[in-house]
Design a protein around this motif. Sequence first.
Motif, PDB file in Angstrom:
ATOM      1  N   ILE A  84      48.372 -33.280 119.432  1.00 14.12           N
ATOM      2  CA  ILE A  84      49.627 -33.222 118.699  1.00 14.12           C
ATOM      3  C   ILE A  84      50.171 -31.804 118.813  1.00 14.12           C
ATOM      4  N   VAL A  85      51.429 -31.702 119.243  1.00 14.47           N
ATOM      5  CA  VAL A  85      52.114 -30.412 119.258  1.00 14.47           C
ATOM      6  C   VAL A  85      53.150 -30.446 118.138  1.00 14.47           C
ATOM      7  N   ALA A  86      53.048 -29.537 117.203  1.00 13.09           N
ATOM      8  CA  ALA A  86      53.935 -29.511 116.044  1.00 13.09           C
ATOM      9  C   ALA A  86      54.665 -28.175 115.972  1.00 13.09           C
ATOM     10  N   ALA A  87      55.938 -28.212 115.633  1.00 11.82           N
ATOM     11  CA  ALA A  87      56.743 -27.004 115.429  1.00 11.82           C
ATOM     12  C   ALA A  87      57.168 -26.959 113.964  1.00 11.82           C
ATOM     13  N   TYR A  88      57.041 -25.785 113.370  1.00 11.60           N
ATOM     14  CA  TYR A  88      57.371 -25.599 111.958  1.00 11.60           C
ATOM     15  C   TYR A  88      58.444 -24.527 111.823  1.00 11.60           C
ATOM     16  N   SER A  89      59.209 -24.615 110.739  1.00 10.95           N
ATOM     17  CA  SER A  89      60.174 -23.571 110.419  1.00 10.95           C
ATOM     18  C   SER A  89      60.412 -23.539 108.915  1.00 10.95           C
ATOM     19  N   VAL A  96      54.553 -22.775 116.428  1.00  7.12           N
ATOM     20  CA  VAL A  96      54.102 -23.963 117.140  1.00  7.12           C
ATOM     21  C   VAL A  96      52.587 -24.023 117.045  1.00  7.12           C
ATOM     22  N   LYS A  97      52.051 -25.201 116.685  1.00  6.92           N
ATOM     23  CA  LYS A  97      50.607 -25.383 116.595  1.00  6.92           C
ATOM     24  C   LYS A  97      50.206 -26.593 117.421  1.00  6.92           C
ATOM     25  N   VAL A  98      48.993 -26.533 117.972  1.00  5.63           N
ATOM     26  CA  VAL A  98      48.424 -27.623 118.755  1.00  5.63           C
ATOM     27  C   VAL A  98      47.165 -28.119 118.047  1.00  5.63           C
ATOM     28  N   PHE A  99      47.092 -29.449 117.867  1.00  6.01           N
ATOM     29  CA  PHE A  99      45.931 -30.085 117.252  1.00  6.01           C
ATOM     30  C   PHE A  99      45.332 -31.081 118.239  1.00  6.01           C
ATOM     31  N   GLN A 100      44.059 -31.376 118.052  1.00 13.96           N
ATOM     32  CA  GLN A 100      43.392 -32.414 118.829  1.00 13.96           C
ATOM     33  C   GLN A 100      42.718 -33.394 117.877  1.00 13.96           C
ATOM     34  N   ARG A 101      42.857 -34.683 118.202  1.00 12.61           N
ATOM     35  CA  ARG A 101      42.155 -35.684 117.414  1.00 12.61           C
ATOM     36  C   ARG A 101      40.679 -35.681 117.791  1.00 12.61           C
ATOM     37  N   GLN A 102      39.848 -35.522 116.813  1.00 12.28           N
ATOM     38  CA  GLN A 102      38.401 -35.619 117.005  1.00 12.28           C
ATOM     39  C   GLN A 102      37.890 -36.614 115.971  1.00 12.28           C
ATOM     40  N   ALA A 108      42.799 -27.969 114.536  1.00 12.39           N
ATOM     41  CA  ALA A 108      43.770 -27.013 115.070  1.00 12.39           C
ATOM     42  C   ALA A 108      43.130 -26.214 116.201  1.00 12.39           C
ATOM     43  N   LEU A 109      43.795 -26.193 117.375  1.00 12.67           N
ATOM     44  CA  LEU A 109      43.257 -25.490 118.540  1.00 12.67           C
ATOM     45  C   LEU A 109      44.015 -24.218 118.867  1.00 12.67           C
ATOM     46  N   HIS A 110      45.317 -24.194 118.562  1.00  7.76           N
ATOM     47  CA  HIS A 110      46.120 -23.091 119.069  1.00  7.76           C
ATOM     48  C   HIS A 110      47.366 -22.923 118.207  1.00  7.76           C
ATOM     49  N   GLN A 159      51.273 -21.601 127.154  1.00 14.11           N
ATOM     50  CA  GLN A 159      51.827 -20.440 127.833  1.00 14.11           C
ATOM     51  C   GLN A 159      53.313 -20.671 128.088  1.00 14.11           C
ATOM     52  N   LYS A 160      54.122 -19.643 127.791  1.00 12.25           N
ATOM     53  CA  LYS A 160      55.549 -19.758 128.054  1.00 12.25           C
ATOM     54  C   LYS A 160      55.805 -19.742 129.553  1.00 12.25           C
TER      55      LYS A 160
END
Length: 467
Positions: A84-89, A96-102, A108-110, A159-160
Amino acid sequence: MHFQTLDRAPWIRSWLLLCCVAVAARVEAQLTPLTPDEAAVQQAYPALLVDEWTQDFGAPLQTVPRLYDFETVDLLGSGVADYIVAAYSNGYTGVVKVFQRQGNVLVALHERSDMAGSRPLVRLVDFDGDRRPEVVVSFSANGGSSPAWIFRWEGAGLQKISPSYTDDFGSEVPALIDPDFVDVDGDGAIEVINHAEEIPNGANGILKFTGDGFVSVVKSGENIAPTANAGADQTIEAISHAGAQATLSAALSSDPDGDLLAFSWAGPFGTLNGGIVTPTLPLGVTNVTLNVNDGRGGGASDVVTITVRDTAPPTVTPPASLSVVATEAGGARPTASVLLGVFLVDGSANDVVDPAPIRLTPQVSGTPVDGNLLFPVGNTTVTFLFRDASNNIGTATSVVTVTGPEVLACDVDADRDVDLGDLALIRTANGQASAVGDIRDANRDGAINVADVRYCQLRCSRPSCAP
């Protein structure tokens, strides 16, 4: 897209509107249950955003308006969308945060927090066709432009890879403004159409992904050729001797500049103009060429193949059923029965494509009928067949009824003649009682005698037995 707002206190929404900060495009009712992903994304709201809002504006922690958007994505190309890639404001800063389903847990990974903006939007675009989509994240104010970043998952982080430049304050600023993502040149790869005005690094116009980044292939203001698309190949059924009317549409053609396009179609019918045309095409395979012109020197063409086929058999009208008398003891043969011979060459057929279907030999039980075929006493079904030019065979049936041969009066020996032999057989039975239907009782008086002989002498078919 899963655009949401949190902490929906009425005074906060009013304050956001006054400050030109976006309110959520879709406001969920407070009683609407959240999906597990939505709940996890909400719970992972970065504390950094709260701290900045509290520090800069003195807003109470519990009333910070939070906006977010997220997408599930297969970042590794494994075939499973387990990230899941999520953007917050908070209306001020973006993360921007990256999650993985386990299992049933999101880990949260990044995280990246080097962006600014108010209204988050996450999109997924596969620029290089490797089935690992790149992530497009934009933050924009309500009604304003949408600066966008493009990220690629490399190793364990985003990475941008999109172009940027440094503004007068020393901040890195995205060069993409309100981008569209289109396969401009029809090569199967997605290009970026950047709607930014002139920017320092010249990354406006159309950008193509090269593997490491994006390069400009067409500058803003330059004409871009249209893309011609004549639609999918078609197979249609013929409806007349002339063939079939095909419907050809250029609706899938496009122009990146939005120019008004002109369409023309070329084929055996000549040239037809228009976005939709309906030419009549002959039986068989026809290639039709679509030519597209944008009026500014740009043009393109495409070919569509139309196959007109005839799969409908002829409609057969058989002759009316026939009743004939047997021509011999076992039945009737066409060579011996004029009516039966005429019956077998009768019937007709019509076909929507072939004006003259070919008559085939009639059949009985799948066997072609010849002149010597014996039609037995009783009913026989005859199948009449016609074949059109496309080898479609139409059939229809009719019935031949054969009745037993007519009994010839006085023909005691059944040789189809009344002669001395018949008279001798009657004399031999002279004086006998007659059974019902006994042919020797020629005068039907119930007895076989000389009167029957005289009766038959008058009906002799051979001169040698006449009285």
